[in-house]
Design a protein around this motif. Structure first.
Motif, PDB file in Angstrom:
ATOM      1  N   THR A  62       0.829  -1.204   0.000  1.00  0.00           N
ATOM      2  CA  THR A  62       0.000   0.000   0.000  1.00  0.00           C
ATOM      3  C   THR A  62       0.861   1.251   0.000  1.00  0.00           C
ATOM      4  OG1 THR A  62      -1.769  -1.154   1.180  1.00  0.00           O
ATOM      5  CG2 THR A  62      -1.819   1.245   1.223  1.00  0.00           C
ATOM      6  N   ALA A  63       1.916   1.261   0.814  1.00  0.00           N
ATOM      7  CA  ALA A  63       2.803   2.418   0.852  1.00  0.00           C
ATOM      8  C   ALA A  63       3.456   2.650  -0.504  1.00  0.00           C
ATOM      9  CB  ALA A  63       3.864   2.227   1.939  1.00  0.00           C
ATOM     10  N   VAL A  64       3.918   1.566  -1.133  1.00  0.00           N
ATOM     11  CA  VAL A  64       4.567   1.718  -2.439  1.00  0.00           C
ATOM     12  C   VAL A  64       3.558   2.176  -3.494  1.00  0.00           C
ATOM     13  CG1 VAL A  64       5.872   0.537  -4.249  1.00  0.00           C
ATOM     14  CG2 VAL A  64       6.334   0.018  -1.844  1.00  0.00           C
ATOM     15  N   ALA A  65       2.347   1.623  -3.442  1.00  0.00           N
ATOM     16  CA  ALA A  65       1.315   2.065  -4.382  1.00  0.00           C
ATOM     17  C   ALA A  65       1.018   3.550  -4.205  1.00  0.00           C
ATOM     18  CB  ALA A  65       0.044   1.242  -4.183  1.00  0.00           C
ATOM     19  N   ARG A  66       1.087   4.022  -2.973  1.00  0.00           N
ATOM     20  CA  ARG A  66       0.840   5.445  -2.725  1.00  0.00           C
ATOM     21  C   ARG A  66       1.949   6.320  -3.295  1.00  0.00           C
ATOM     22  NH1 ARG A  66       0.287   7.524   2.609  1.00  0.00           N
ATOM     23  NH2 ARG A  66      -0.269   9.375   1.394  1.00  0.00           N
ATOM     24  N   PHE A 101       3.487   5.752  -6.144  1.00  0.00           N
ATOM     25  CA  PHE A 101       3.105   5.899  -7.551  1.00  0.00           C
ATOM     26  C   PHE A 101       1.923   6.861  -7.688  1.00  0.00           C
ATOM     27  CE2 PHE A 101       5.439   1.867  -7.770  1.00  0.00           C
ATOM     28  CZ  PHE A 101       6.147   2.020  -8.949  1.00  0.00           C
ATOM     29  N   GLU A 102       0.963   6.769  -6.774  1.00  0.00           N
ATOM     30  CA  GLU A 102      -0.215   7.639  -6.840  1.00  0.00           C
ATOM     31  C   GLU A 102       0.168   9.092  -6.597  1.00  0.00           C
ATOM     32  OE1 GLU A 102      -4.649   7.735  -4.839  1.00  0.00           O
ATOM     33  OE2 GLU A 102      -2.944   7.244  -3.557  1.00  0.00           O
ATOM     34  N   ALA A 103       0.975   9.351  -5.562  1.00  0.00           N
ATOM     35  CA  ALA A 103       1.351  10.725  -5.230  1.00  0.00           C
ATOM     36  C   ALA A 103       2.120  11.386  -6.365  1.00  0.00           C
ATOM     37  CB  ALA A 103       2.185  10.743  -3.946  1.00  0.00           C
ATOM     38  N   LYS A 104       2.976  10.623  -7.033  1.00  0.00           N
ATOM     39  CA  LYS A 104       3.788  11.158  -8.120  1.00  0.00           C
ATOM     40  C   LYS A 104       3.090  11.094  -9.474  1.00  0.00           C
ATOM     41  CE  LYS A 104       8.092   9.966  -8.545  1.00  0.00           C
ATOM     42  NZ  LYS A 104       8.779  11.268  -8.685  1.00  0.00           N
ATOM     43  N   ALA A 105       1.975  10.361  -9.548  1.00  0.00           N
ATOM     44  CA  ALA A 105       1.362  10.038 -10.842  1.00  0.00           C
ATOM     45  C   ALA A 105       2.408   9.393 -11.746  1.00  0.00           C
ATOM     46  CB  ALA A 105       0.749  11.272 -11.496  1.00  0.00           C
ATOM     47  N   ARG A 144      -0.425  15.560  -0.721  1.00  0.00           N
ATOM     48  CA  ARG A 144      -0.409  14.168  -1.199  1.00  0.00           C
ATOM     49  C   ARG A 144       0.420  13.244  -0.303  1.00  0.00           C
ATOM     50  NH1 ARG A 144       0.867  14.756  -7.685  1.00  0.00           N
ATOM     51  NH2 ARG A 144      -0.145  16.773  -8.004  1.00  0.00           N
ATOM     52  N   ILE A 145       1.273  13.828   0.541  1.00  0.00           N
ATOM     53  CA  ILE A 145       2.163  13.029   1.383  1.00  0.00           C
ATOM     54  C   ILE A 145       2.092  13.554   2.818  1.00  0.00           C
ATOM     55  CG2 ILE A 145       3.676  12.541  -0.568  1.00  0.00           C
ATOM     56  CD1 ILE A 145       5.687  14.534   0.548  1.00  0.00           C
ATOM     57  N   GLU A 146       2.581  12.730   3.766  1.00  0.00           N
ATOM     58  CA  GLU A 146       2.417  13.081   5.183  1.00  0.00           C
ATOM     59  C   GLU A 146       3.469  14.044   5.712  1.00  0.00           C
ATOM     60  OE1 GLU A 146      -0.278   9.743   4.640  1.00  0.00           O
ATOM     61  OE2 GLU A 146       1.756  10.149   3.921  1.00  0.00           O
ATOM     62  N   GLY A 147       4.683  14.022   5.153  1.00  0.00           N
ATOM     63  CA  GLY A 147       5.713  14.862   5.733  1.00  0.00           C
ATOM     64  C   GLY A 147       6.866  15.147   4.792  1.00  0.00           C
ATOM     65  N   VAL A 148       7.602  16.219   5.107  1.00  0.00           N
ATOM     66  CA  VAL A 148       8.837  16.564   4.397  1.00  0.00           C
ATOM     67  C   VAL A 148       9.890  16.873   5.451  1.00  0.00           C
ATOM     68  CG1 VAL A 148       9.985  18.102   2.768  1.00  0.00           C
ATOM     69  CG2 VAL A 148       7.563  17.542   2.452  1.00  0.00           C
ATOM     70  N   LEU A 149      10.975  16.126   5.416  1.00  0.00           N
ATOM     71  CA  LEU A 149      12.090  16.299   6.341  1.00  0.00           C
ATOM     72  C   LEU A 149      13.095  17.247   5.694  1.00  0.00           C
ATOM     73  CD1 LEU A 149      13.235  15.257   9.050  1.00  0.00           C
ATOM     74  CD2 LEU A 149      14.237  13.344   7.790  1.00  0.00           C
ATOM     75  N   ASP A 150      13.290  18.404   6.286  1.00  0.00           N
ATOM     76  CA  ASP A 150      14.070  19.481   5.677  1.00  0.00           C
ATOM     77  C   ASP A 150      15.477  19.520   6.256  1.00  0.00           C
ATOM     78  OD1 ASP A 150      15.115  21.831   4.657  1.00  0.00           O
ATOM     79  OD2 ASP A 150      13.440  23.100   5.275  1.00  0.00           O
ATOM     80  N   ASP A 151      16.473  19.356   5.372  1.00  0.00           N
ATOM     81  CA  ASP A 151      17.861  19.542   5.793  1.00  0.00           C
ATOM     82  C   ASP A 151      18.637  20.316   4.736  1.00  0.00           C
ATOM     83  OD1 ASP A 151      20.050  19.504   7.397  1.00  0.00           O
ATOM     84  OD2 ASP A 151      20.520  17.386   7.143  1.00  0.00           O
TER      85      ASP A 151
END
Length: 321
Positions: A46-50, A52-56, A165-172
């Protein structure tokens, strides 16, 4: 319904929060030395399918699996002597190896697009490595941008393309290398499948043999092989020494006076690679603001990192569907 996308700092608390998201099957944009990746549990269908979905992203296009070390990589892929030598020489770093998939690897088949090989690497970025250790598993992680568009080298690039489309972005901060990893196929004769952040000359020197060239835009065996990719909204022309009146000219080297943007004023390929995708975004925005007709890039030498830069620019300039 859009997802609330969290902004996470690259602190121990932020990394722990990102790992929690990943364990729950969520997606996190995170920095590597090359570009920001969109991470999801590579064992979770499911995570991997997401991803593909988030990026189209087309599901026939395989993903790269990121792991913290060689020992972990060997639990997912079969390493021959050449692969072990390259891992010893260049991992952690911007080299992805395409190797035979272990029968008991336990990865989602979506990661490999149904192939019997897997693309795998050990990133060098300290935050990526800390996240992998905190998560405790393999991360499938293509670039964190809508499929076919400009790759992200800063956290705000990820937010611009994938917020909601995604839960988080880790900024560095910005990525140091700035172009994706070099991909080498080792399920047969060593074959360069995608030029990238490790110059192919370094790989040839380590192996003592020349590399074959491979890659199929119609049936990809590794990421980054689609003919049209990294595309801005404006059209792109390459190897331009005299831009047209309606073009935003992006220079390279000291002979491009008058160019409003440059990949490297001194002609340094390392600097140019690090600046490539951010400068492409700036040029696209400038073309839109001024109503100019396109983006023109000055010539880039086809040596070292120049090969990876030109590969990305040719795909950015390719005809679009």
């Amino acid at each position: 319904m859009p997802i609330k996308t969290q902004s996470l700092d690259a602190t121990s608390d932020g990394i722990a929060a990102a790992a929690d998201i990943l364990r729950a099957g969520g997606l996190v944009g995170f920095p590597t030395e090359t570009v920001y990746g969109l991470g999801g549990d590579a064992r979770n269908d499911t995570a991997v399918a997401r991803i593909f979905e988030a990026k189209a992203r087309p599901q026939f296009n395989p993903l790269i699996v990121h792991v913290p070390d060689l020992q972990t990589a060997q639990s997912y892929a079969a390493f021959n002597d050449q692969a072990l030598a390259l891992a010893a020489a260049f991992w952690p770093g911007p080299l992805t190896l395409v190797l035979p998939l272990n029968p008991d690897a336990g990865l989602s088949p979506l990661v490999t697009a149904g192939l019997d090989t897997v693309a795998i690497r050990v990133p060098a970025h300290p935050t990526a490595r800390a996240l992998l250790r905190a998560f405790g598993g393999p991360l499938a992680a293509p670039s964190a941008n809508p499929s076919g568009r400009i790759s992200p080298t800063r956290a705000d690039h990820v937010h611009a393309g994938l917020s909601g489309r995604i839960e988080g972005v880790l900024d560095d901060g910005p990525c140091v290398v700035g172009v994706e990893s070099t991909i080498l196929g080792l399920d047969g004769a060593p074959t360069l499948l995608r030029p990238g952040g490790l110059p192919h000359e370094a790989i040839e020197a380590a192996l003592g043999i020349p590399l074959s060239l491979g890659g199929d835009s119609n049936k990809p065996t590794a990421p980054g092989q689609l003919a049209s990719h990294y595309a801005p909204n404006a059209g792109v022309r390459l190897a331009v020494t005299t831009p047209q009146h309606q073009e935003v000219w992006v220079g390279f080297g000291p002979d491009c006076q008058g160019a409003p943007l440059t990949l490297s004023p001194s002609g340094d390929l390392i600097e140019a690679a690090a600046n490539l995708f951010h400068t492409l975004r700036l040029a696209d925005a400038l073309a839109a603001q001024t109503g100019q007709g396109g983006i023109a890039f000055a010539p880039i030498p086809e040596t070292g990192l120049g090969r990876a830069i030109n590969d990305r620019l040719r795909r950015a300039a390719a005809p679009r569907d």
